[in-house]
Design a protein around this motif. Structure first.
Motif, PDB file in Angstrom:
ATOM      1  N   PRO A 124       5.702  67.352 -10.094  1.00 26.58           N
ATOM      2  CA  PRO A 124       5.953  68.066  -8.795  1.00 26.58           C
ATOM      3  C   PRO A 124       4.288  68.994  -8.912  1.00 26.58           C
ATOM      4  O   PRO A 124       4.191  69.607  -9.641  1.00 26.58           O
ATOM      5  CB  PRO A 124       7.046  68.834  -8.871  1.00 26.58           C
ATOM      6  CG  PRO A 124       7.944  67.949  -9.653  1.00 26.58           C
ATOM      7  CD  PRO A 124       6.990  67.359 -10.848  1.00 26.58           C
ATOM      8  N   GLY A 125       3.774  69.109  -7.524  1.00 28.24           N
ATOM      9  CA  GLY A 125       2.707  70.042  -7.235  1.00 28.24           C
ATOM     10  C   GLY A 125       1.538  69.440  -7.784  1.00 28.24           C
ATOM     11  O   GLY A 125       0.513  70.056  -7.518  1.00 28.24           O
ATOM     12  N   THR A 126       1.317  68.220  -8.522  1.00 30.83           N
ATOM     13  CA  THR A 126       0.111  67.588  -8.980  1.00 30.83           C
ATOM     14  C   THR A 126      -0.664  67.213  -7.873  1.00 30.83           C
ATOM     15  O   THR A 126      -0.213  66.318  -6.871  1.00 30.83           O
ATOM     16  CB  THR A 126       0.234  66.209  -9.905  1.00 30.83           C
ATOM     17  OG1 THR A 126       1.287  66.786 -11.199  1.00 30.83           O
ATOM     18  CG2 THR A 126      -0.900  65.579 -10.475  1.00 30.83           C
ATOM     19  N   LYS A 127      -2.037  67.548  -7.954  1.00 28.85           N
ATOM     20  CA  LYS A 127      -2.846  67.075  -7.056  1.00 28.85           C
ATOM     21  C   LYS A 127      -3.347  65.530  -7.224  1.00 28.85           C
ATOM     22  O   LYS A 127      -3.816  65.154  -8.504  1.00 28.85           O
ATOM     23  CB  LYS A 127      -4.222  67.890  -6.985  1.00 28.85           C
ATOM     24  CG  LYS A 127      -5.360  67.583  -5.789  1.00 28.85           C
ATOM     25  CD  LYS A 127      -6.403  68.510  -5.776  1.00 28.85           C
ATOM     26  CE  LYS A 127      -7.411  68.060  -4.810  1.00 28.85           C
ATOM     27  NZ  LYS A 127      -8.433  69.047  -4.619  1.00 28.85           N
ATOM     28  N   LEU A 128      -3.306  64.792  -6.350  1.00 25.23           N
ATOM     29  CA  LEU A 128      -3.881  63.523  -6.605  1.00 25.23           C
ATOM     30  C   LEU A 128      -5.281  63.311  -6.400  1.00 25.23           C
ATOM     31  O   LEU A 128      -5.858  64.040  -5.761  1.00 25.23           O
ATOM     32  CB  LEU A 128      -3.144  62.491  -5.728  1.00 25.23           C
ATOM     33  CG  LEU A 128      -1.502  61.980  -5.903  1.00 25.23           C
ATOM     34  CD1 LEU A 128      -0.486  63.191  -6.204  1.00 25.23           C
ATOM     35  CD2 LEU A 128      -1.121  60.956  -5.030  1.00 25.23           C
ATOM     36  N   PRO A 129      -5.650  61.948  -6.818  1.00 27.31           N
ATOM     37  CA  PRO A 129      -7.056  61.907  -6.616  1.00 27.31           C
ATOM     38  C   PRO A 129      -7.416  61.677  -5.157  1.00 27.31           C
ATOM     39  O   PRO A 129      -6.691  61.303  -4.525  1.00 27.31           O
ATOM     40  CB  PRO A 129      -7.372  60.434  -7.402  1.00 27.31           C
ATOM     41  CG  PRO A 129      -6.318  60.454  -8.219  1.00 27.31           C
ATOM     42  CD  PRO A 129      -5.113  61.139  -7.876  1.00 27.31           C
ATOM     43  N   SER A 130      -8.831  61.962  -4.782  1.00 23.45           N
ATOM     44  CA  SER A 130      -9.228  61.887  -3.245  1.00 23.45           C
ATOM     45  C   SER A 130      -8.749  60.260  -2.929  1.00 23.45           C
ATOM     46  O   SER A 130      -8.852  59.399  -3.730  1.00 23.45           O
ATOM     47  CB  SER A 130     -10.691  62.250  -3.100  1.00 23.45           C
ATOM     48  OG  SER A 130     -11.256  61.128  -3.849  1.00 23.45           O
ATOM     49  N   VAL A 131      -8.923  59.989  -1.679  1.00 23.89           N
ATOM     50  CA  VAL A 131      -8.777  58.716  -1.300  1.00 23.89           C
ATOM     51  C   VAL A 131      -9.691  57.774  -1.822  1.00 23.89           C
ATOM     52  O   VAL A 131      -9.663  56.648  -2.457  1.00 23.89           O
ATOM     53  CB  VAL A 131      -8.732  58.577   0.317  1.00 23.89           C
ATOM     54  CG1 VAL A 131      -8.716  57.159   0.866  1.00 23.89           C
ATOM     55  CG2 VAL A 131      -7.412  59.335   0.813  1.00 23.89           C
ATOM     56  N   ARG A 132     -10.927  58.183  -1.867  1.00 21.40           N
ATOM     57  CA  ARG A 132     -12.171  57.354  -2.184  1.00 21.40           C
ATOM     58  C   ARG A 132     -11.815  57.233  -3.966  1.00 21.40           C
ATOM     59  O   ARG A 132     -12.290  56.006  -4.206  1.00 21.40           O
ATOM     60  CB  ARG A 132     -13.338  58.119  -1.848  1.00 21.40           C
ATOM     61  CG  ARG A 132     -13.899  57.944  -0.460  1.00 21.40           C
ATOM     62  CD  ARG A 132     -15.256  58.334  -0.317  1.00 21.40           C
ATOM     63  NE  ARG A 132     -15.363  58.072   1.181  1.00 21.40           N
ATOM     64  CZ  ARG A 132     -16.410  58.738   2.018  1.00 21.40           C
ATOM     65  NH1 ARG A 132     -17.006  59.825   1.476  1.00 21.40           N
ATOM     66  NH2 ARG A 132     -16.478  58.241   3.185  1.00 21.40           N
ATOM     67  N   ALA A 133     -11.651  58.269  -4.375  1.00 16.00           N
ATOM     68  CA  ALA A 133     -11.449  58.260  -5.923  1.00 16.00           C
ATOM     69  C   ALA A 133     -10.376  57.173  -6.378  1.00 16.00           C
ATOM     70  O   ALA A 133     -10.758  56.155  -7.154  1.00 16.00           O
ATOM     71  CB  ALA A 133     -11.436  59.520  -6.666  1.00 16.00           C
ATOM     72  N   LEU A 134      -9.372  57.145  -5.664  1.00 20.58           N
ATOM     73  CA  LEU A 134      -8.218  56.292  -5.886  1.00 20.58           C
ATOM     74  C   LEU A 134      -8.789  55.041  -5.467  1.00 20.58           C
ATOM     75  O   LEU A 134      -8.166  53.863  -6.145  1.00 20.58           O
ATOM     76  CB  LEU A 134      -6.822  56.767  -5.633  1.00 20.58           C
ATOM     77  CG  LEU A 134      -5.656  56.036  -6.121  1.00 20.58           C
ATOM     78  CD1 LEU A 134      -5.455  56.551  -7.299  1.00 20.58           C
ATOM     79  CD2 LEU A 134      -4.373  56.516  -5.156  1.00 20.58           C
ATOM     80  N   ALA A 135      -9.369  54.496  -4.238  1.00 21.02           N
ATOM     81  CA  ALA A 135      -9.700  53.453  -3.844  1.00 21.02           C
ATOM     82  C   ALA A 135     -10.771  52.754  -4.917  1.00 21.02           C
ATOM     83  O   ALA A 135     -10.420  51.635  -5.329  1.00 21.02           O
ATOM     84  CB  ALA A 135     -10.307  53.534  -2.655  1.00 21.02           C
ATOM     85  N   VAL A 136     -11.567  53.529  -5.581  1.00 25.42           N
ATOM     86  CA  VAL A 136     -12.512  53.125  -6.577  1.00 25.42           C
ATOM     87  C   VAL A 136     -11.727  52.673  -7.855  1.00 25.42           C
ATOM     88  O   VAL A 136     -11.865  51.628  -8.393  1.00 25.42           O
ATOM     89  CB  VAL A 136     -13.508  54.039  -6.904  1.00 25.42           C
ATOM     90  CG1 VAL A 136     -14.403  53.602  -8.435  1.00 25.42           C
ATOM     91  CG2 VAL A 136     -14.431  54.492  -5.937  1.00 25.42           C
ATOM     92  N   PRO A 175     -10.989  52.338   0.797  1.00 31.72           N
ATOM     93  CA  PRO A 175     -10.354  53.250   0.982  1.00 31.72           C
ATOM     94  C   PRO A 175      -9.335  53.556   2.192  1.00 31.72           C
ATOM     95  O   PRO A 175      -8.233  54.164   2.254  1.00 31.72           O
ATOM     96  CB  PRO A 175     -11.581  54.288   1.479  1.00 31.72           C
ATOM     97  CG  PRO A 175     -12.741  53.533   0.817  1.00 31.72           C
ATOM     98  CD  PRO A 175     -12.364  51.897   0.825  1.00 31.72           C
ATOM     99  N   ASN A 176      -9.310  52.537   3.309  1.00 35.54           N
ATOM    100  CA  ASN A 176      -8.412  52.493   4.221  1.00 35.54           C
ATOM    101  C   ASN A 176      -7.054  52.203   3.688  1.00 35.54           C
ATOM    102  O   ASN A 176      -5.927  52.599   4.365  1.00 35.54           O
ATOM    103  CB  ASN A 176      -8.696  51.543   5.262  1.00 35.54           C
ATOM    104  CG  ASN A 176      -9.852  52.130   6.195  1.00 35.54           C
ATOM    105  OD1 ASN A 176     -10.187  53.341   6.125  1.00 35.54           O
ATOM    106  ND2 ASN A 176     -10.723  51.217   6.719  1.00 35.54           N
ATOM    107  N   THR A 177      -7.127  51.251   2.299  1.00 38.67           N
ATOM    108  CA  THR A 177      -5.715  51.068   1.874  1.00 38.67           C
ATOM    109  C   THR A 177      -5.125  51.962   1.653  1.00 38.67           C
ATOM    110  O   THR A 177      -3.933  52.160   1.402  1.00 38.67           O
ATOM    111  CB  THR A 177      -6.142  49.789   0.965  1.00 38.67           C
ATOM    112  OG1 THR A 177      -6.669  48.579   1.637  1.00 38.67           O
ATOM    113  CG2 THR A 177      -4.602  49.355   0.365  1.00 38.67           C
ATOM    114  N   VAL A 178      -5.904  52.915   0.654  1.00 42.46           N
ATOM    115  CA  VAL A 178      -5.210  53.978   0.021  1.00 42.46           C
ATOM    116  C   VAL A 178      -4.898  55.099   1.041  1.00 42.46           C
ATOM    117  O   VAL A 178      -3.802  55.858   0.820  1.00 42.46           O
ATOM    118  CB  VAL A 178      -6.385  54.744  -1.068  1.00 42.46           C
ATOM    119  CG1 VAL A 178      -5.667  56.057  -1.644  1.00 42.46           C
ATOM    120  CG2 VAL A 178      -6.562  53.487  -2.089  1.00 42.46           C
ATOM    121  N   SER A 179      -5.537  55.243   2.095  1.00 42.38           N
ATOM    122  CA  SER A 179      -5.233  55.945   3.229  1.00 42.38           C
ATOM    123  C   SER A 179      -4.141  55.762   3.628  1.00 42.38           C
ATOM    124  O   SER A 179      -3.139  56.729   3.843  1.00 42.38           O
ATOM    125  CB  SER A 179      -6.494  56.099   4.093  1.00 42.38           C
ATOM    126  OG  SER A 179      -6.015  57.065   5.346  1.00 42.38           O
TER     127      SER A 179
END
Length: 126
Positions: A30-42, A48-52
């Motif tokens: 809980p409270g963990t910051k997730l990777p950005s949309v672009r980073a997770l898409a990579v 990136p739209n899929t991750v969004s």
């Protein structure tokens, strides 16, 4: 990370399942910051739209919280995480039961099989 996606299910749903697993296993507490949309898409090798879309769906269900200007975080609401755990457990048990019943096994046979499995020395921690 090399991900192989199942063509019979939407990619965003498979990413949701991966994120759920990370949260349930405590890899993303809980409270963990997730990777950005672009980073997770990579990481996943997707648009990136899929991750969004994935993040939006997880925010809608309360699993993630988006904080303007800060990023996306795992909810700190323990009740939401416990509900997610229960939901996933129920889903997996239902899938298991359906599969065993499709093989012609009765509920009594399944129960007996589980009991035998639990008594096995390799699985005594269940």
């Amino acid at each position: 990370m090399a991900y192989t996606f199942d063509n019979s299910r939407p990619i965003y749903q498979q990413i949701i399942d991966t994120i759920h697993g990370n949260i349930i296993r405590g890899e993303w507490p809980p409270g963990t910051k997730l990777p950005s949309v672009r980073a997770l898409a990579v990481d996943f090798g997707v648009n990136p739209n899929t991750v969004s879309r994935t993040y939006s769906e997880l925010e809608r269900t309360g699993v993630l919280e988006m904080k303007r200007g800060q990023g996306t975080f795992v909810t700190e609401n323990e009740a939401t995480i416990q509900q997610l755990k229960q939901q996933l457990m129920h889903q997996r048990i239902k899938e298991f039961m359906n599969e065993m019943e499709s093989l012609g096994m009765s509920k009594a046979e399944i129960r007996q099989g589980i009991d035998t499995y639990r008594k096995d020395d390799d699985h005594d921690n269940l």
